[in-house]
Design a protein around this motif. Structure first.
Motif, PDB file in Angstrom:
ATOM      1  N   ASP A 194      -5.087 -15.767 -15.606  1.00 24.91           N
ATOM      2  CA  ASP A 194      -5.188 -14.748 -14.557  1.00 24.91           C
ATOM      3  C   ASP A 194      -3.876 -13.980 -14.380  1.00 24.91           C
ATOM      4  O   ASP A 194      -3.843 -12.748 -14.446  1.00 24.91           O
ATOM      5  CB  ASP A 194      -5.607 -15.396 -13.234  1.00 24.91           C
ATOM      6  CG  ASP A 194      -7.018 -15.931 -13.272  1.00 24.91           C
ATOM      7  OD1 ASP A 194      -7.962 -15.135 -13.195  1.00 24.91           O
ATOM      8  OD2 ASP A 194      -7.175 -17.159 -13.420  1.00 24.91           O
ATOM      9  N   ASP A 195      -2.783 -14.704 -14.143  1.00 31.44           N
ATOM     10  CA  ASP A 195      -1.487 -14.045 -13.924  1.00 31.44           C
ATOM     11  C   ASP A 195      -0.978 -13.372 -15.186  1.00 31.44           C
ATOM     12  O   ASP A 195      -0.404 -12.273 -15.133  1.00 31.44           O
ATOM     13  CB  ASP A 195      -0.457 -15.057 -13.416  1.00 31.44           C
ATOM     14  CG  ASP A 195      -0.767 -15.559 -12.012  1.00 31.44           C
ATOM     15  OD1 ASP A 195      -1.552 -14.895 -11.296  1.00 31.44           O
ATOM     16  OD2 ASP A 195      -0.249 -16.631 -11.633  1.00 31.44           O
ATOM     17  N   ASP A 224      -2.792 -10.118 -15.630  1.00 33.91           N
ATOM     18  CA  ASP A 224      -2.317  -9.116 -14.671  1.00 33.91           C
ATOM     19  C   ASP A 224      -0.978  -8.530 -15.107  1.00 33.91           C
ATOM     20  O   ASP A 224      -0.733  -7.326 -14.980  1.00 33.91           O
ATOM     21  CB  ASP A 224      -2.174  -9.729 -13.284  1.00 33.91           C
ATOM     22  CG  ASP A 224      -3.517  -9.979 -12.620  1.00 33.91           C
ATOM     23  OD1 ASP A 224      -4.515  -9.375 -13.048  1.00 33.91           O
ATOM     24  OD2 ASP A 224      -3.567 -10.811 -11.682  1.00 33.91           O
ATOM     25  N   GLN A 225      -0.098  -9.385 -15.627  1.00 38.63           N
ATOM     26  CA  GLN A 225       1.257  -8.954 -15.956  1.00 38.63           C
ATOM     27  C   GLN A 225       1.362  -8.268 -17.311  1.00 38.63           C
ATOM     28  O   GLN A 225       2.068  -7.265 -17.451  1.00 38.63           O
ATOM     29  CB  GLN A 225       2.207 -10.159 -15.928  1.00 38.63           C
ATOM     30  CG  GLN A 225       3.674  -9.795 -16.085  1.00 38.63           C
ATOM     31  CD  GLN A 225       4.590 -10.972 -15.836  1.00 38.63           C
ATOM     32  OE1 GLN A 225       4.141 -12.057 -15.490  1.00 38.63           O
ATOM     33  NE2 GLN A 225       5.894 -10.764 -16.002  1.00 38.63           N
TER      34      GLN A 225
END
Length: 541
Positions: A141-142, A145-146
């Motif tokens: 997930d992170d 996003d990044q």
């Protein structure tokens, strides 16, 4: 119409504009940005040359289907991707090949040994669940996003459909641009014409046609050489399947079943799911195959043809008369005509079941799953690679503008179809880890632009029509299945072996009793009960 579920059957197409999950190509809507050799898309920032490149190892299926013996890792698009990834994303990319037929076995070995590439690929969502439960995958997930904004922009519908486990993202699923695709039945129209016969509409009619193929030898190749129904091993050969014929026998795809067994999964009866192997319809179908085997109407070598090499030979040499496969009729016709100029493969519409209904699975919105094993030291590099791929998606969809295609009215029209077949078509879809195809099913007018051969539209229109008219796909189970995680590998391996033995058994009834006995002992009933409960949960949402 019955609901069905099929993970991972992708359709191989003919032209580069149809680049799909298979070695061929698939049509769909998408961006039409051009990418030429030596150029980049305008949005891509140059990599910082002072930073040491990050290494990333990427799984790549090798189907051993090169028309001239070229290794897939030596292909022009692979070389281009490696150069551009270093230049644009500061990534040093190594492609790690594995035979398509060994997907699950090889992946399990990699994951167990900690030697997996940084990006591994599978169509088996249960495998993702299993690896995630065991702590073997990075949470994404992170990272997405990044490092993956372009990924999210490109494949958002597939991200919404799949890739999560217990609310956490572990997989990045490819987006299927053309859902009117999947395995389907094809037959030699030139053989039917010589015999004055029509394409079969039921299993009984199929038997009549196959027997006529064998006894009357419409191809003039010698009765002993005729392979009425070409069939490879019942496993991951990814060449020939049992979907269409088994639907005709009344075996449905009412639940997920065993993912790596390429046939309808099973029937939901009074709220209870039964895998195909444990249904009266399944028994009836395999008794039918046993009869065909004894009469020489299916490939005698199918049990040992685990890589589908004999199957391919039967098709390309003109010996075969009927198949269920994920190649389209135009590709098959083109390939067979190299040996038999008059050969013509056409689509067989779904067989009618006893109640007169017709059905076939078509692919869901999500396809191939990209996973990042926990053994990966730099998971951000893996996501950066996929983001780089998203920015250069036209290359792995269609090759290079001006070299392989030109854009006309929004279509990527091949410049030289024969050149593309040799240079990119046989592997391009396997490099495309994020989309399968780039546009939806083309109209007849678009087909004539994509391929000026009038026979292309003639053969492909019924192919697309069958999915539009009869195709469906059920909702996948997206919650943990501990029983499946524990038992599916052994059940799948057992099913391969047991069903093969049943087909070639001298005494089918005796062997089928052994089939069911082994299925129950390995936990088949518990496996089906878990599916029953999960389907009930879905219906109650």
């Amino acid at each position: 119409m019955k609901k069905g579920l099929m993970l991972g059957m992708a359709l191989a197409m003919v032209t580069t504009v149809f680049a799909g999950c298979s070695q061929g190509n698939e049509a769909g809507t998408g961006n039409s940005e051009s990418t030429k050799p030596g150029t980049t898309t305008s949005e891509q920032p140059a990599a910082n040359a002072s930073e040491k490149p990050q290494k990333v190892r990427v799984s790549l299926w090798d189907r051993s289907n090169s028309p001239d013996g070229t290794k897939i890792t030596d292909s022009i698009v692979v070389k281009w991707l490696q150069e551009k990834a270093l230049e644009e994303a500061n990534l040093e990319v190594e492609y790690v090949t594995l035979p398509r037929s060994q997907e699950t076995d090889k992946l399990n070995v990699w994951m167990a040994s900690g030697e997996a590439p940084d990006i591994v690929i599978t169509y088996n969502q249960d495998l993702m669940f299993q690896y995630a439960e065991q702590g073997g995958l990075w949470e994404l997930d992170d990272l997405l996003d990044q490092y993956g904004p372009d990924i999210k922009n490109l494949i958002q519908p597939s991200l919404e459909a799949a890739g999560t486990y217990k609310g956490v993202r572990y997989g990045i699923p490819a987006l299927r641009m053309n859902r009117n695709s999947g395995p389907s039945m094809k037959i030699r129209q030139d053989w039917l014409d010589k015999l004055g016969m029509q394409a079969p509409t039921t299993l009984d009619e199929l038997y009549t046609v196959l027997k006529a193929f064998k006894e009357q030898d419409p191809g003039g190749i010698g009765k002993e050489n005729v392979v009425p129904w070409a069939l490879p091993a019942i496993n991951q050969s990814m060449k020939g399947f049992l979907f269409g014929p088994m639907w005709g026998a009344g075996v449905n795809s009412d639940g997920p079943g065993l993912v790596d067994l390429y046939m309808p999964k099973g029937n939901l009866v009074d709220g209870q799911f039964h895998s195909a192997i444990d249904t009266p319809e399944g028994k009836e179908f395999f008794a039918f195959l046993n009869k065909l085997y004894k009469e020489g109407l299916i490939s005698k070598e199918f049990v040992t043809d685990v890589n589908g090499q004999m199957f391919t030979q039967h098709l390309t040499s003109g010996q075969a008369g009927f198949v269920d496969s994920n190649e389209d009729p135009y590709v098959m016709t083109t390939n067979t005509r190299k040996s038999v100029p008059e050969a013509k493969w056409v689509t067989v519409m779904p067989f009618k079941q006893k109640d007169g209904s017709q059905y076939m699975d078509k692919v869901p919105a999500n396809g191939l799953l990209n996973l990042i094993p926990k053994s990966t030291k730099n998971p951000e590099a893996a996501v950066k690679y996929l983001n780089f791929l998203a920015k250069n998606i036209t290359v792995v969809q269609s090759g290079f503008e001006g070299q392989h295609y030109n854009v006309e009215d929004g279509l990527r029209v091949p410049i030289d179809i024969e050149k593309n077949k040799k240079e990119i078509d046989w592997y391009l879809g396997d490099l495309n880890l994020l989309t399968q195809g780039y546009m939806s099913s083309p109209s007849k007018e678009q087909m004539l632009k994509l391929n000026p051969d009038p026979e292309y539209a003639e053969l492909m229109s019924p192919h697309y029509e069958q999915f539009e008219k009869f195709g469906g796909s059920g909702k996948g189970i997206d919650s943990p299945r501990p029983v499946a995680q524990e038992k599916s590998v052994n059940l799948t391996k057992y099913a391969y072996e047991a069903l093969s033995k049943a087909v070639i058994a001298p005494d089918f009834e005796k062997e089928w009793a052994n089939v069911l006995d082994g299925w129950y002992k390995l936990g088949g009933k518990e496996f089906d009960q878990e599916i029953t409960e999960k389907l009930a949960e879905l219906n109650n949402r």
